[in-house]
Design a protein around this motif. Sequence first.
Motif, PDB file in Angstrom:
ATOM      1  N   ALA A 127       1.025  -1.036  -0.070  1.00  0.00           N
ATOM      2  CA  ALA A 127       0.049  -0.113   0.089  1.00  0.00           C
ATOM      3  C   ALA A 127       0.866   1.153   0.214  1.00  0.00           C
ATOM      4  CB  ALA A 127      -0.955  -0.073   1.180  1.00  0.00           C
ATOM      5  N   ALA A 128       2.019   1.276   0.786  1.00  0.00           N
ATOM      6  CA  ALA A 128       2.968   2.548   0.765  1.00  0.00           C
ATOM      7  C   ALA A 128       3.630   2.458  -0.535  1.00  0.00           C
ATOM      8  CB  ALA A 128       4.038   2.297   1.976  1.00  0.00           C
ATOM      9  N   VAL A 129       4.060   1.519  -1.047  1.00  0.00           N
ATOM     10  CA  VAL A 129       4.827   1.780  -2.311  1.00  0.00           C
ATOM     11  C   VAL A 129       3.903   2.081  -3.560  1.00  0.00           C
ATOM     12  CG1 VAL A 129       6.030   0.374  -4.136  1.00  0.00           C
ATOM     13  CG2 VAL A 129       6.615  -0.169  -1.937  1.00  0.00           C
ATOM     14  N   GLY A 130       2.697   1.713  -3.332  1.00  0.00           N
ATOM     15  CA  GLY A 130       1.511   2.073  -4.491  1.00  0.00           C
ATOM     16  C   GLY A 130       1.186   3.571  -4.213  1.00  0.00           C
ATOM     17  N   ALA A 131       1.069   3.911  -3.349  1.00  0.00           N
ATOM     18  CA  ALA A 131       0.593   5.213  -2.924  1.00  0.00           C
ATOM     19  C   ALA A 131       1.821   6.371  -3.271  1.00  0.00           C
ATOM     20  CB  ALA A 131       0.481   5.571  -1.488  1.00  0.00           C
ATOM     21  N   LYS A 132       3.088   5.754  -3.463  1.00  0.00           N
ATOM     22  CA  LYS A 132       4.144   6.803  -3.722  1.00  0.00           C
ATOM     23  C   LYS A 132       4.302   6.465  -5.383  1.00  0.00           C
ATOM     24  CE  LYS A 132       6.668   6.614   0.537  1.00  0.00           C
ATOM     25  NZ  LYS A 132       8.093   6.075   1.205  1.00  0.00           N
ATOM     26  N   SER A 133       3.830   5.441  -5.820  1.00  0.00           N
ATOM     27  CA  SER A 133       4.046   5.191  -7.403  1.00  0.00           C
ATOM     28  C   SER A 133       3.404   6.388  -8.204  1.00  0.00           C
ATOM     29  CB  SER A 133       3.766   3.900  -7.714  1.00  0.00           C
ATOM     30  OG  SER A 133       3.861   3.570  -9.087  1.00  0.00           O
ATOM     31  N   LYS A 134       4.232   6.736  -9.240  1.00  0.00           N
ATOM     32  CA  LYS A 134       3.486   7.616 -10.221  1.00  0.00           C
ATOM     33  C   LYS A 134       3.313   7.059 -11.363  1.00  0.00           C
ATOM     34  CE  LYS A 134       5.558  11.789  -8.138  1.00  0.00           C
ATOM     35  NZ  LYS A 134       6.529  12.835  -8.302  1.00  0.00           N
ATOM     36  N   ALA A 135       3.456   5.633 -11.734  1.00  0.00           N
ATOM     37  CA  ALA A 135       3.544   5.232 -13.047  1.00  0.00           C
ATOM     38  C   ALA A 135       2.387   3.890 -12.716  1.00  0.00           C
ATOM     39  CB  ALA A 135       4.879   4.538 -13.184  1.00  0.00           C
ATOM     40  N   GLY A 136       1.374   4.222 -12.102  1.00  0.00           N
ATOM     41  CA  GLY A 136       0.400   2.958 -11.998  1.00  0.00           C
ATOM     42  C   GLY A 136       0.625   2.088 -10.940  1.00  0.00           C
ATOM     43  N   SER A 137       0.141   0.694 -11.315  1.00  0.00           N
ATOM     44  CA  SER A 137       0.189  -0.441 -10.242  1.00  0.00           C
ATOM     45  C   SER A 137       2.019  -0.617 -10.257  1.00  0.00           C
ATOM     46  CB  SER A 137      -0.367  -1.317 -10.823  1.00  0.00           C
ATOM     47  OG  SER A 137       0.018  -2.461  -9.984  1.00  0.00           O
ATOM     48  N   PRO A 138       2.571  -0.695  -9.178  1.00  0.00           N
ATOM     49  CA  PRO A 138       3.909  -1.018  -9.004  1.00  0.00           C
ATOM     50  C   PRO A 138       4.376  -2.408  -9.303  1.00  0.00           C
ATOM     51  CG  PRO A 138       3.102  -0.524  -6.894  1.00  0.00           C
ATOM     52  CD  PRO A 138       1.924  -0.033  -7.657  1.00  0.00           C
ATOM     53  N   PRO A 139       5.373  -3.115  -9.475  1.00  0.00           N
ATOM     54  CA  PRO A 139       5.711  -4.255  -9.635  1.00  0.00           C
ATOM     55  C   PRO A 139       6.019  -5.101  -8.437  1.00  0.00           C
ATOM     56  CG  PRO A 139       7.588  -2.934 -10.222  1.00  0.00           C
ATOM     57  CD  PRO A 139       6.518  -2.021  -9.825  1.00  0.00           C
ATOM     58  N   VAL A 140       4.868  -5.080  -7.476  1.00  0.00           N
ATOM     59  CA  VAL A 140       4.874  -5.797  -6.298  1.00  0.00           C
ATOM     60  C   VAL A 140       3.715  -6.497  -5.974  1.00  0.00           C
ATOM     61  CG1 VAL A 140       4.993  -5.246  -3.773  1.00  0.00           C
ATOM     62  CG2 VAL A 140       6.412  -3.732  -5.184  1.00  0.00           C
ATOM     63  N   VAL A 141       3.954  -7.747  -5.664  1.00  0.00           N
ATOM     64  CA  VAL A 141       2.730  -8.677  -4.994  1.00  0.00           C
ATOM     65  C   VAL A 141       2.858  -9.066  -3.710  1.00  0.00           C
ATOM     66  CG1 VAL A 141       1.636 -10.798  -5.479  1.00  0.00           C
ATOM     67  CG2 VAL A 141       2.241  -9.389  -7.342  1.00  0.00           C
ATOM     68  N   ALA A 142       1.936  -8.807  -2.888  1.00  0.00           N
ATOM     69  CA  ALA A 142       2.031  -9.157  -1.426  1.00  0.00           C
ATOM     70  C   ALA A 142       0.934 -10.254  -1.215  1.00  0.00           C
ATOM     71  CB  ALA A 142       1.534  -8.017  -0.745  1.00  0.00           C
ATOM     72  N   LEU A 143       1.526 -11.301  -0.701  1.00  0.00           N
ATOM     73  CA  LEU A 143       0.764 -12.473  -0.355  1.00  0.00           C
ATOM     74  C   LEU A 143       0.291 -12.431   1.374  1.00  0.00           C
ATOM     75  CD1 LEU A 143       0.290 -15.191  -2.136  1.00  0.00           C
ATOM     76  CD2 LEU A 143       2.118 -13.625  -2.774  1.00  0.00           C
ATOM     77  N   SER A 144      -1.038 -12.742   1.357  1.00  0.00           N
ATOM     78  CA  SER A 144      -1.402 -12.731   3.031  1.00  0.00           C
ATOM     79  C   SER A 144      -2.287 -13.985   3.235  1.00  0.00           C
ATOM     80  CB  SER A 144      -2.381 -11.332   2.845  1.00  0.00           C
ATOM     81  OG  SER A 144      -3.048 -11.164   3.963  1.00  0.00           O
ATOM     82  N   ASP A 145      -1.957 -14.301   4.536  1.00  0.00           N
ATOM     83  CA  ASP A 145      -2.563 -15.448   5.000  1.00  0.00           C
ATOM     84  C   ASP A 145      -3.939 -14.850   5.546  1.00  0.00           C
ATOM     85  OD1 ASP A 145      -0.489 -17.081   4.574  1.00  0.00           O
ATOM     86  OD2 ASP A 145       0.104 -16.736   6.640  1.00  0.00           O
ATOM     87  N   GLY A 146      -5.218 -14.801   4.539  1.00  0.00           N
ATOM     88  CA  GLY A 146      -6.326 -14.326   4.884  1.00  0.00           C
ATOM     89  C   GLY A 146      -6.636 -12.863   4.226  1.00  0.00           C
ATOM     90  N   PRO A 147      -7.660 -12.179   4.526  1.00  0.00           N
ATOM     91  CA  PRO A 147      -7.956 -10.869   3.778  1.00  0.00           C
ATOM     92  C   PRO A 147      -7.356  -9.958   4.438  1.00  0.00           C
ATOM     93  CG  PRO A 147      -9.868 -11.618   5.018  1.00  0.00           C
ATOM     94  CD  PRO A 147      -9.059 -12.996   5.220  1.00  0.00           C
ATOM     95  N   LYS A 148      -6.904  -8.880   3.714  1.00  0.00           N
ATOM     96  CA  LYS A 148      -6.101  -7.624   3.928  1.00  0.00           C
ATOM     97  C   LYS A 148      -6.839  -6.880   5.086  1.00  0.00           C
ATOM     98  CE  LYS A 148      -8.977  -4.729   0.715  1.00  0.00           C
ATOM     99  NZ  LYS A 148      -8.890  -4.009  -0.347  1.00  0.00           N
ATOM    100  N   PRO A 149      -6.037  -6.108   5.722  1.00  0.00           N
ATOM    101  CA  PRO A 149      -6.715  -5.371   7.039  1.00  0.00           C
ATOM    102  C   PRO A 149      -7.633  -4.264   6.087  1.00  0.00           C
ATOM    103  CG  PRO A 149      -4.586  -5.538   7.306  1.00  0.00           C
ATOM    104  CD  PRO A 149      -4.860  -6.193   5.846  1.00  0.00           C
ATOM    105  N   SER A 150      -8.594  -3.858   6.958  1.00  0.00           N
ATOM    106  CA  SER A 150      -9.687  -2.596   6.534  1.00  0.00           C
ATOM    107  C   SER A 150      -8.855  -1.264   6.443  1.00  0.00           C
ATOM    108  CB  SER A 150     -10.863  -2.697   7.447  1.00  0.00           C
ATOM    109  OG  SER A 150     -10.254  -2.041   8.650  1.00  0.00           O
ATOM    110  N   GLY A 151      -9.148  -0.603   5.344  1.00  0.00           N
ATOM    111  CA  GLY A 151      -8.844   0.685   5.202  1.00  0.00           C
ATOM    112  C   GLY A 151      -7.982   0.734   3.838  1.00  0.00           C
TER     113      GLY A 151
END
Length: 510
Positions: free
Chosen positions: A277-301
């Motif tokens: 989320a932090a990298v994406g918020a700073k990216s000016k070129a759209g979706s950054p080349p990052v994938v985050a794996l999570s055991d379960g759904p993301k936190p709210s917000g």
Amino acid sequence: MEWLSAENVVAVGTAVIGVVASAVMVWYERRVPRRKRIGYRVQMDNPIGDDVRSGRANVRLGLFDETPGMTDATLVLLRIENDGSQSIAGDDYTSRERHGLTAVFTDRTIRGVSVTQPPGTDHLMDHFTPAAGLSYEDGVLRIPRVPLNRGEHFKLLVLLSGGDVGREIRLIGGLRDGEVSPNRSTTPDDQPPLFSRAARLITVLLTVCVVTLALIVVLRDDTPRPVGCETGTLTVTGSTAFEPVMRELAEKYQEDCEGSTIVVDPHGSTAGVRELAAVGAKSKAGSPPVVALSDGPKPSGLPQLRENRVAVSVFALVVNDDIPVRNLSLTDVRRLYRGEIRNWKQLGGPDRPVLLVSRDANSGTRQVFQRRVLGRGEIANSSLDCVHKDDPTAPVVRCELDSTDQVLSTVAKLPGAIGYSELNSATGFTGLHKLSLDGHTPSVEDLEHGTSDYPYREIEYAYTYGQPPADSLASSFLSYISRGSGQDVIRTHGHLPCGTPVGLRICGDG
């Protein structure tokens, strides 16, 4: 860059060499005068007398034996040729005498001379007359001004006496815009090289380049990349429990898709999602080349994160082998993690204090445990070494560790310890065993066959910041995970792919 491929470099290099070589040859032809040259070499220098000073005694018959003065006689065959680039006329010789060249036989006396010429050059014999300057005196032979076309030659067979074989033989004379010099040949009648050393070097160099280019074209692998492959660099972060799966998937994708680099750098589910989320918020070129794996759904917000359901992961409670308990009810597990059960003898086990070995707050495995099994959060941390209480008021020892491997190693080492882990990581780990919950064994197969209500399981999510472009490495890698070989890797590591019929149903139910 594709134009910098090996075959292109060799092809361009070959072309450059060819152009430069041609330009140099044109320049050489125009700027460097074409020289006239007479070359000579001794093709034979043999004794025919019985004087053994040469170390080679002879047996003679006939004239060689009967003629006076043959005791120290020698025979020399001298070849004289036009090995230059231009024809030589009679007036090209620079001598002021009638003759054009002089052959000097050191320390020997000439007894006779015979002139020979190759077939087709009978016209040369007209020049070998005393009037034209052919004569000899002592060890000096005067040779007429013989015109020679390019490549023509004649030979002089000279009978000598008074000296040993191997003495110096010189041809003296001059040519206008040319020279007289000795030359070499591998056999007596070989012609001088048709091409100069420079020409031969350029030819060899061009041949090597062409052969190299041909080998590259023939031997290179022209197999097209699999459909959907993309190049670039991608970072995969998040779940440590799913790390082994991601590492193997990344390796296989890179093998199949040349030019791609996938960096697997997990720090825990929550930490990975927040990092994305932090990298994406700073990216000016759209979706950054990052994938985050999570055991379960993301936190709210975090509405910007887009989810991809990858697999169903099964987790397990593990306990040190010192504790013979094999099954716990959900009620007993909750009492353990509320600190209400402080000794294993309360559950029919040995007299051992309970040691709760947990993961840190960023762990997806812990969040799944709290959500699916406990129904609440764990009690506060009370120990740094997982053995002694740092808070004397705490009901039990509870510590937090950074990774699944640390939890498993600690549980296996400490009698009375209990912890939790992704199922496949715990399988085969010595010093501990897995626990059933309410009689349900932790098993992907039972879950897939619909014969188990085992609660400690969760969907593995892959998050991106927004929708990555269709031609991006992130999009390609996510597609790779959900099909064919990607699903095989997921299943090999003990997870149920969401792309299978049963997995699709479970992943859809959440």
